[in-house]
Design a protein around this motif. Structure first.
Motif, PDB file in Angstrom:
ATOM      1  N   GLN A   1     -89.924 -16.382 -64.166  1.00  0.00           N
ATOM      2  CA  GLN A   1     -89.282 -15.015 -63.965  1.00  0.00           C
ATOM      3  C   GLN A   1     -89.400 -14.141 -65.162  1.00  0.00           C
ATOM      4  O   GLN A   1     -89.605 -12.900 -64.875  1.00  0.00           O
ATOM      5  CB  GLN A   1     -87.832 -15.471 -63.673  1.00  0.00           C
ATOM      6  CG  GLN A   1     -86.804 -14.210 -63.302  1.00  0.00           C
ATOM      7  CD  GLN A   1     -87.297 -13.647 -61.715  1.00  0.00           C
ATOM      8  OE1 GLN A   1     -87.710 -14.254 -61.100  1.00  0.00           O
ATOM      9  NE2 GLN A   1     -87.106 -12.376 -61.558  1.00  0.00           N
ATOM     10  N   TRP A   2     -89.509 -14.655 -66.526  1.00  0.00           N
ATOM     11  CA  TRP A   2     -89.427 -13.958 -67.586  1.00  0.00           C
ATOM     12  C   TRP A   2     -90.906 -12.953 -67.522  1.00  0.00           C
ATOM     13  O   TRP A   2     -90.954 -11.977 -67.760  1.00  0.00           O
ATOM     14  CB  TRP A   2     -89.582 -14.678 -68.858  1.00  0.00           C
ATOM     15  CG  TRP A   2     -88.311 -15.055 -69.238  1.00  0.00           C
ATOM     16  CD1 TRP A   2     -86.983 -15.080 -68.328  1.00  0.00           C
ATOM     17  CD2 TRP A   2     -87.653 -15.894 -70.394  1.00  0.00           C
ATOM     18  NE1 TRP A   2     -85.899 -15.871 -69.060  1.00  0.00           N
ATOM     19  CE2 TRP A   2     -86.486 -16.155 -70.267  1.00  0.00           C
ATOM     20  CE3 TRP A   2     -88.415 -16.086 -71.542  1.00  0.00           C
ATOM     21  CZ2 TRP A   2     -85.843 -16.836 -71.303  1.00  0.00           C
ATOM     22  CZ3 TRP A   2     -87.845 -16.697 -72.701  1.00  0.00           C
ATOM     23  CH2 TRP A   2     -86.595 -17.083 -72.425  1.00  0.00           C
ATOM     24  N   ARG A   3     -92.000 -14.040 -67.143  1.00  0.00           N
ATOM     25  CA  ARG A   3     -93.312 -13.390 -67.144  1.00  0.00           C
ATOM     26  C   ARG A   3     -93.389 -12.365 -66.143  1.00  0.00           C
ATOM     27  O   ARG A   3     -94.076 -11.302 -66.241  1.00  0.00           O
ATOM     28  CB  ARG A   3     -94.400 -14.628 -66.961  1.00  0.00           C
ATOM     29  CG  ARG A   3     -95.929 -14.079 -67.078  1.00  0.00           C
ATOM     30  CD  ARG A   3     -96.895 -15.265 -67.167  1.00  0.00           C
ATOM     31  NE  ARG A   3     -96.874 -15.705 -65.684  1.00  0.00           N
ATOM     32  CZ  ARG A   3     -97.577 -15.401 -64.804  1.00  0.00           C
ATOM     33  NH1 ARG A   3     -98.494 -14.347 -64.825  1.00  0.00           N
ATOM     34  NH2 ARG A   3     -97.703 -15.713 -63.389  1.00  0.00           N
ATOM     35  N   LYS A   4     -92.879 -12.434 -64.974  1.00  0.00           N
ATOM     36  CA  LYS A   4     -92.930 -11.526 -63.857  1.00  0.00           C
ATOM     37  C   LYS A   4     -92.116 -10.162 -64.117  1.00  0.00           C
ATOM     38  O   LYS A   4     -92.643  -9.004 -63.870  1.00  0.00           O
ATOM     39  CB  LYS A   4     -92.047 -11.916 -62.538  1.00  0.00           C
ATOM     40  CG  LYS A   4     -93.171 -13.084 -62.063  1.00  0.00           C
ATOM     41  CD  LYS A   4     -92.448 -13.847 -60.587  1.00  0.00           C
ATOM     42  CE  LYS A   4     -92.239 -12.503 -59.480  1.00  0.00           C
ATOM     43  NZ  LYS A   4     -91.598 -13.158 -58.356  1.00  0.00           N
ATOM     44  N   THR A   5     -91.104 -10.270 -65.185  1.00  0.00           N
ATOM     45  CA  THR A   5     -90.378  -8.987 -65.446  1.00  0.00           C
ATOM     46  C   THR A   5     -91.054  -8.447 -66.748  1.00  0.00           C
ATOM     47  O   THR A   5     -90.231  -7.514 -67.361  1.00  0.00           O
ATOM     48  CB  THR A   5     -88.945  -9.562 -65.436  1.00  0.00           C
ATOM     49  OG1 THR A   5     -88.813 -10.548 -66.418  1.00  0.00           O
ATOM     50  CG2 THR A   5     -88.383  -9.750 -64.081  1.00  0.00           C
TER      51      THR A   5
END
Length: 421
Positions: A405-409
């Motif tokens: 989720q961090w990478r996507k945001t």
């Protein structure tokens, strides 16, 4: 007296300032040496019993108060991250079962059947396992806490937290939050004493079991442990790499070192829940998510159990001269994966699910229970490695879902994953 007090404080400070992993390693070595030098010092076993007992005792309370407190504060964030965690748990359990079919066909095993094992409750089919799992969801909440039934604990904690969110005032919500913090502090105290517990557990294993299990069942044990290591060191890192697009091994090795090591000796996913929650906090994960996903993982993330069920069942089929077709192997993988998810709800864990899987090939219950007996003989190592794989995987995939989720945001991944200092 003052000098004695000062010396104790100095020793305590040096102990606390030393890395926990180093302390555990020292405890491990001391336990093994003491078992070889003075195997009659059975009082050392109590250190291990106290440590495991304390973890098992506090874990159900920890899960209940943390989940209830998180929901009561109105900060629950069970979003896509939680769905990703559950998907990874289920996916890897099925992959583990499928991998076991492949390794069993490459290295087929035959068993020397021992005396039939006995048990009060043996599931006769997948329906029995799922019935037990569903029954645990609605079990008495006090019984769930006393018996370590984490599916039931999660359900009642969620209901209690949501009810408190709607009807509770700021004072009661703060009381819940303070209770959660207090129980978490108790857990940190217990984990800080892990080196003594590990020393006692190692002493017990080395003094009691020796190397006898490596003779008659050595090849079977090697296949079981080899498949679990393949899952832990190749398959799981590959899945993490697919999601995070970075070197997965810093995360994998950290989880194996800080979660898998204690799980190996406690041989209990439930007892390792406090250890895993502490590790999730160190990794910077969202407490609202991991407070639910970690205890859930102790129930449904059962890669090691799926491997054990599949390999032992196929070994029984080989012993009886049965030819296992590809469709039957696929069906066995599905049954093993689903059965493994319910293993924690069955007395005896994964080994007592072997008769259920054996029934797929028409193997009688008498023969199947003899296979279970073999499992108990090698269980000292098999169960230890199985629990280490399961428990480390709980944190690995909780972290993977969070960091994905961090990478996507666009948020930066932790430095230990990216290689930055």
């Amino acid at each position: 007296m003052n000098q004695f007090t000062s010396a104790v404080k100095t020793i305590a400070k040096k102990y606390n300032d030393t890395s926990l992993i180093l302390r555990i390693a020292i405890g491990l070595v001391i336990g093994a040496v003491l078992a070889l030098v003075c195997p009659g010092a059975i009082w050392l076993e109590e250190l291990g019993n106290l440590f495991v007992g304390a973890l098992k005792g506090v874990a159900p309370v920890l899960v209940f108060v943390i989940v209830a407190s998180a929901l009561a504060q109105g900060s629950s964030k069970l979003d896509r991250r939680f769905g990703t965690v559950v998907w990874l748990y289920m996916l890897t359990t099925f992959i583990a079962a499928t991998l076991s079919v492949v390794t069993s066909m490459l290295f087929p095993q035959n068993l020397v059947l021992a005396e039939a094992a006995t048990a009060e409750v043996v599931p006769q089919g997948l329906g029995d396992v799922m019935h037990t799992l569903l029954s645990n969801i609605v079990s008495n909440p006090l019984n769930a806490i006393m018996n370590g039934n984490y599916i039931g604990i999660l359900m009642w904690a969620c209901l209690f937290g949501l009810a408190m969110k709607n009807i509770g005032n700021d004072t009661t919500k703060k009381f819940l939050s303070d209770t959660s913090d207090a129980v978490s502090q108790i857990v940190r105290w217990i984990i800080n004493l892990a080196p003594f517990g590990i020393m006692g557990l190692v002493f017990t294993n080395v003094a009691s079991n020796g190397l006898s299990i490596f003779t008659q069942y050595g090849r079977l044990l090697l296949l079981l442990v080899g498949t679990m290591l393949l899952m832990a060191l190749i398959i799981n890192p590959l899945i993490i790499f697919i999601y995070l697009h970075c070197n997965p091994y810093p995360l994998v090795f950290r989880c194996l070192r800080e979660s898998g090591l204690t799980a190996f000796f406690t041989r209990s996913s439930a007892a390792n829940i406090p250890v895993n929650m502490a590790l999730c906090e160190k990794l910077g994960l969202d407490k609202d998510v991991y407070s639910v996903s970690i205890p859930l993982g102790a129930t449904i993330n059962m890669d090691g159990a799926a491997i054990t069920i599949t390999i032992m069942t196929l070994a029984a089929a080989n012993t009886l001269g049965m030819q296992v077709s590809v469709p039957a192997a696929v069906l066995l993988s599905i049954m093993s994966a689903l059965g493994a998810c319910g293993a924690s709800g069955v007395a005896g864990g994964s080994l007592l699910l072997i008769p259920m899987a054996c029934s797929l090939f028409g193997i009688s219950n008498d023969i199947a229970m003899q296979v279970v007996g073999v499992g108990f003989i090698i269980g000292v190592i098999q169960d230890s490695v199985e629990t280490a794989l399961n428990s480390a995987g709980d944190v690995e995939f909780a972290a993977t879902a969070e960091y994905y989720q961090w990478r996507k945001t666009g948020r930066q991944l932790p430095d230990f994953l990216t290689g930055k200092k």
